[in-house]
Scaffold this motif. Structure first.
Motif, PDB file in Angstrom:
ATOM      1  N   LEU A 181      -9.653  50.330 -32.210  1.00 24.91           N
ATOM      2  CA  LEU A 181      -9.640  49.154 -33.233  1.00 24.91           C
ATOM      3  C   LEU A 181      -8.598  48.490 -33.436  1.00 24.91           C
ATOM      4  O   LEU A 181      -8.260  48.156 -32.535  1.00 24.91           O
ATOM      5  CB  LEU A 181      -9.132  50.741 -33.864  1.00 24.91           C
ATOM      6  N   LEU A 182      -9.260  47.394 -34.135  1.00 26.49           N
ATOM      7  CA  LEU A 182      -7.952  46.184 -33.966  1.00 26.49           C
ATOM      8  C   LEU A 182      -7.263  46.445 -35.033  1.00 26.49           C
ATOM      9  O   LEU A 182      -7.370  47.082 -36.112  1.00 26.49           O
ATOM     10  CB  LEU A 182      -9.543  45.196 -35.147  1.00 26.49           C
ATOM     11  N   CYS A 183      -6.157  46.288 -34.309  1.00 22.86           N
ATOM     12  CA  CYS A 183      -4.860  45.963 -34.916  1.00 22.86           C
ATOM     13  C   CYS A 183      -3.988  45.029 -35.536  1.00 22.86           C
ATOM     14  O   CYS A 183      -4.225  44.194 -34.929  1.00 22.86           O
ATOM     15  CB  CYS A 183      -3.978  46.990 -34.758  1.00 22.86           C
ATOM     16  N   MET A 200     -13.221  36.096 -38.234  1.00 19.38           N
ATOM     17  CA  MET A 200     -15.000  35.894 -37.582  1.00 19.38           C
ATOM     18  C   MET A 200     -15.552  36.648 -36.045  1.00 19.38           C
ATOM     19  O   MET A 200     -14.845  36.891 -34.835  1.00 19.38           O
ATOM     20  CB  MET A 200     -15.534  34.083 -37.432  1.00 19.38           C
ATOM     21  N   VAL A 201     -16.029  37.451 -36.672  1.00 15.80           N
ATOM     22  CA  VAL A 201     -16.685  38.429 -35.577  1.00 15.80           C
ATOM     23  C   VAL A 201     -18.121  38.491 -35.441  1.00 15.80           C
ATOM     24  O   VAL A 201     -19.501  38.878 -36.229  1.00 15.80           O
ATOM     25  CB  VAL A 201     -16.081  39.762 -35.923  1.00 15.80           C
ATOM     26  N   ASP A 202     -18.558  37.570 -34.031  1.00 19.80           N
ATOM     27  CA  ASP A 202     -19.723  37.603 -33.844  1.00 19.80           C
ATOM     28  C   ASP A 202     -20.850  37.424 -34.892  1.00 19.80           C
ATOM     29  O   ASP A 202     -22.199  37.757 -35.649  1.00 19.80           O
ATOM     30  CB  ASP A 202     -20.249  39.062 -33.606  1.00 19.80           C
ATOM     31  N   GLY A 214       3.283  47.925 -41.252  1.00 19.79           N
ATOM     32  CA  GLY A 214       2.702  48.659 -39.986  1.00 19.79           C
ATOM     33  C   GLY A 214       1.394  48.150 -39.726  1.00 19.79           C
ATOM     34  O   GLY A 214       1.812  47.047 -40.354  1.00 19.79           O
ATOM     35  N   TRP A 215       0.742  48.796 -38.490  1.00 21.03           N
ATOM     36  CA  TRP A 215      -0.595  48.285 -37.819  1.00 21.03           C
ATOM     37  C   TRP A 215      -1.387  48.561 -39.507  1.00 21.03           C
ATOM     38  O   TRP A 215      -1.625  49.971 -39.216  1.00 21.03           O
ATOM     39  CB  TRP A 215      -0.902  48.280 -36.277  1.00 21.03           C
ATOM     40  N   GLU A 216      -2.456  47.374 -39.451  1.00 17.88           N
ATOM     41  CA  GLU A 216      -3.845  47.606 -40.218  1.00 17.88           C
ATOM     42  C   GLU A 216      -4.646  47.921 -38.982  1.00 17.88           C
ATOM     43  O   GLU A 216      -4.898  47.251 -38.576  1.00 17.88           O
ATOM     44  CB  GLU A 216      -3.788  46.756 -40.861  1.00 17.88           C
ATOM     45  N   GLU A 217      -4.949  49.223 -39.228  1.00 18.96           N
ATOM     46  CA  GLU A 217      -6.341  49.778 -38.117  1.00 18.96           C
ATOM     47  C   GLU A 217      -7.971  49.575 -38.690  1.00 18.96           C
ATOM     48  O   GLU A 217      -7.536  49.910 -39.930  1.00 18.96           O
ATOM     49  CB  GLU A 217      -6.054  51.004 -37.398  1.00 18.96           C
ATOM     50  N   LYS A 218      -8.364  48.764 -38.100  1.00 26.61           N
ATOM     51  CA  LYS A 218      -9.901  48.098 -38.238  1.00 26.61           C
ATOM     52  C   LYS A 218     -10.799  49.062 -37.145  1.00 26.61           C
ATOM     53  O   LYS A 218     -10.935  47.824 -36.399  1.00 26.61           O
ATOM     54  CB  LYS A 218     -10.506  46.979 -38.926  1.00 26.61           C
ATOM     55  N   PHE A 219     -12.055  49.164 -37.942  1.00 27.46           N
ATOM     56  CA  PHE A 219     -13.076  49.397 -36.760  1.00 27.46           C
ATOM     57  C   PHE A 219     -13.624  48.521 -36.738  1.00 27.46           C
ATOM     58  O   PHE A 219     -14.325  48.080 -37.958  1.00 27.46           O
ATOM     59  CB  PHE A 219     -13.829  50.784 -36.900  1.00 27.46           C
ATOM     60  N   LEU A 220     -14.435  47.809 -35.414  1.00 26.00           N
ATOM     61  CA  LEU A 220     -15.057  46.658 -35.937  1.00 26.00           C
ATOM     62  C   LEU A 220     -15.577  47.041 -34.911  1.00 26.00           C
ATOM     63  O   LEU A 220     -15.609  46.865 -33.840  1.00 26.00           O
ATOM     64  CB  LEU A 220     -14.423  45.411 -35.541  1.00 26.00           C
ATOM     65  N   LYS A 221     -17.572  46.652 -34.892  1.00 20.01           N
ATOM     66  CA  LYS A 221     -17.936  46.525 -33.969  1.00 20.01           C
ATOM     67  C   LYS A 221     -18.784  45.671 -33.101  1.00 20.01           C
ATOM     68  O   LYS A 221     -18.288  44.878 -33.454  1.00 20.01           O
ATOM     69  CB  LYS A 221     -19.662  47.066 -34.760  1.00 20.01           C
ATOM     70  N   ASP A 222     -18.811  46.516 -31.419  1.00 23.45           N
ATOM     71  CA  ASP A 222     -18.895  44.922 -30.727  1.00 23.45           C
ATOM     72  C   ASP A 222     -17.248  44.463 -30.622  1.00 23.45           C
ATOM     73  O   ASP A 222     -17.233  43.547 -29.910  1.00 23.45           O
ATOM     74  CB  ASP A 222     -19.508  43.729 -31.467  1.00 23.45           C
ATOM     75  N   VAL A 223     -16.376  45.303 -31.251  1.00 24.27           N
ATOM     76  CA  VAL A 223     -15.394  44.343 -30.911  1.00 24.27           C
ATOM     77  C   VAL A 223     -14.529  44.678 -29.439  1.00 24.27           C
ATOM     78  O   VAL A 223     -13.627  46.651 -29.768  1.00 24.27           O
ATOM     79  CB  VAL A 223     -14.194  44.229 -32.431  1.00 24.27           C
ATOM     80  N   ASP A 224     -14.127  44.572 -28.478  1.00 23.83           N
ATOM     81  CA  ASP A 224     -13.690  45.518 -27.324  1.00 23.83           C
ATOM     82  C   ASP A 224     -12.369  45.201 -26.748  1.00 23.83           C
ATOM     83  O   ASP A 224     -10.921  45.483 -26.387  1.00 23.83           O
ATOM     84  CB  ASP A 224     -14.711  45.059 -26.127  1.00 23.83           C
ATOM     85  N   SER A 225     -12.097  43.579 -27.291  1.00 18.64           N
ATOM     86  CA  SER A 225     -11.058  42.733 -27.106  1.00 18.64           C
ATOM     87  C   SER A 225     -10.174  42.176 -28.124  1.00 18.64           C
ATOM     88  O   SER A 225     -11.510  41.431 -29.038  1.00 18.64           O
ATOM     89  CB  SER A 225     -10.689  42.515 -25.898  1.00 18.64           C
ATOM     90  N   THR A 226      -9.051  41.486 -28.652  1.00 19.78           N
ATOM     91  CA  THR A 226      -8.591  40.276 -29.135  1.00 19.78           C
ATOM     92  C   THR A 226      -9.431  39.674 -29.617  1.00 19.78           C
ATOM     93  O   THR A 226      -9.666  38.824 -29.208  1.00 19.78           O
ATOM     94  CB  THR A 226      -7.658  39.946 -29.606  1.00 19.78           C
ATOM     95  N   ASP A 228     -11.773  39.030 -28.748  1.00 18.74           N
ATOM     96  CA  ASP A 228     -14.038  39.107 -29.253  1.00 18.74           C
ATOM     97  C   ASP A 228     -14.009  38.810 -30.824  1.00 18.74           C
ATOM     98  O   ASP A 228     -14.537  38.670 -31.377  1.00 18.74           O
ATOM     99  CB  ASP A 228     -14.438  40.581 -29.485  1.00 18.74           C
ATOM    100  N   VAL A 229     -12.322  37.946 -31.151  1.00 16.81           N
ATOM    101  CA  VAL A 229     -12.000  37.698 -33.080  1.00 16.81           C
ATOM    102  C   VAL A 229     -11.495  36.504 -33.152  1.00 16.81           C
ATOM    103  O   VAL A 229     -10.442  36.243 -32.541  1.00 16.81           O
ATOM    104  CB  VAL A 229     -11.204  38.395 -33.274  1.00 16.81           C
ATOM    105  N   GLU A 230     -12.116  36.178 -34.133  1.00 17.08           N
ATOM    106  CA  GLU A 230     -11.743  34.417 -33.812  1.00 17.08           C
ATOM    107  C   GLU A 230     -10.720  34.894 -35.221  1.00 17.08           C
ATOM    108  O   GLU A 230     -11.187  34.846 -36.543  1.00 17.08           O
ATOM    109  CB  GLU A 230     -13.042  33.547 -34.368  1.00 17.08           C
ATOM    110  N   VAL A 231      -9.580  34.072 -35.621  1.00 20.65           N
ATOM    111  CA  VAL A 231      -8.311  33.983 -36.965  1.00 20.65           C
ATOM    112  C   VAL A 231      -9.430  32.454 -37.203  1.00 20.65           C
ATOM    113  O   VAL A 231      -9.103  31.614 -36.741  1.00 20.65           O
ATOM    114  CB  VAL A 231      -7.786  33.989 -36.490  1.00 20.65           C
ATOM    115  N   MET A 232      -9.417  32.592 -38.487  1.00 18.19           N
ATOM    116  CA  MET A 232      -9.621  31.869 -39.261  1.00 18.19           C
ATOM    117  C   MET A 232      -8.596  30.644 -39.959  1.00 18.19           C
ATOM    118  O   MET A 232      -8.134  30.316 -40.746  1.00 18.19           O
ATOM    119  CB  MET A 232     -10.309  31.689 -41.009  1.00 18.19           C
TER     120      MET A 232
END
Ligand SMILES: [Zn+2]
Length: 243
Positions: A181-183, A200-202, A214-226, A228-232
């Protein structure tokens, strides 16, 4: 529009984005002060961001009106490197002491962040107009500004204003993977800090709702690593730490 009766200073490109070459920045800035400074005035010089933050923001509003949203984002984010985070934007009350010079650029970038938290441009521009009309020819303080934006947005923006104005550091977004999960979580001085942020993801924009508790957990398809995530970060004036 009429730029100025005096000779315009073209090419003052403080933001180093090239956009400053297209207009006379100082005419726009000083005109902005007719609203933020002359009409709406801070009670104490410690709250001078009420003049300079909003007026610096008005420069990018001008850029957006003339050249569009993307150019405005380039212009305002060109100011990021000039923020020193040396001391709080709000100064010391009652002793004629203004805060950090960050009141200009950090003030403007905080307002740009608020716009994207609210995430509804029609609402945002209506709020800015109502703000300038509600406090027309009035003397106000930071608490009044925060109360107005809380009421109009229907959100609790107090922790956001507090972090940007009362502490020297900007929010740090921590991202990591936990069990697929993305935390996400915020690292801030304000204890009850919470602020949505877009990533942005994909090619798809997704809103996260991290807090400091605490950590917010989010399941994002196709995210295996941080990675893969571009913060705006053009929309949110924050630091990002990926682990
Ligand atoms: Zn000014």
């Amino acid at each position: 529009m009429v730029i100025s009766t005096r000779k315009a200073i073209w090419g003052y490109d403080a933001t180093m984005t090239g956009i400053g070459m297209k207009f006379d920045y100082i005419t726009i800035h000083e005109t902005g002060h007719e609203w933020f400074g002359n009409s709406i005035t801070s009670k104490d010089i410690a709250d001078m961001w009420i003049h300079e933050g909003f007026t610096t923001y008005s420069e990018s509003v001008f850029v957006e009106c003339r050249f569009g949203y993307d150019e405005a984002m380039k212009y305002i984010n060109g100011q990021r490197n000039s923020v020193s985070n040396d001391k709080p934007v709000i100064g010391i009350f009652g002793v004629n002491k203004h805060g950090s010079g960050d009141m200009y650029y950090k003030g403007a970038l905080m307002l740009n962040t608020l716009r994207h938290i609210i995430n509804d441009d029609a609402k945002w521009w209506a709020m800015i107009l109502k703000y300038s009309e509600t406090f027309r020819k009035k003397i106000i303080d930071t608490e009044t500004v925060v109360e107005f934006f809380n009421k109009e947005s229907g959100m609790n923006l107090t922790p956001v204003f507090n972090q940007y104005l009362r502490y020297k550091d900007i929010p740090v977004l921590e991202l990591r993977m936990c069990k697929g999960l993305l935390c996400s979580r915020w690292k801030t001085d304000v204890k009850d800090f919470a602020m949505p942020v877009d990533v942005m993801v994909d090619g798809k924009q997704i809103r996260l709702y991290p807090t400091t508790t605490g950590w917010e957990e989010k399941f994002l398809k196709d995210v295996d690593s941080t990675d893969d995530v571009e913060v705006m970060t053009k929309k949110f004036f924050i630091k990002v730490e990926k682990t």
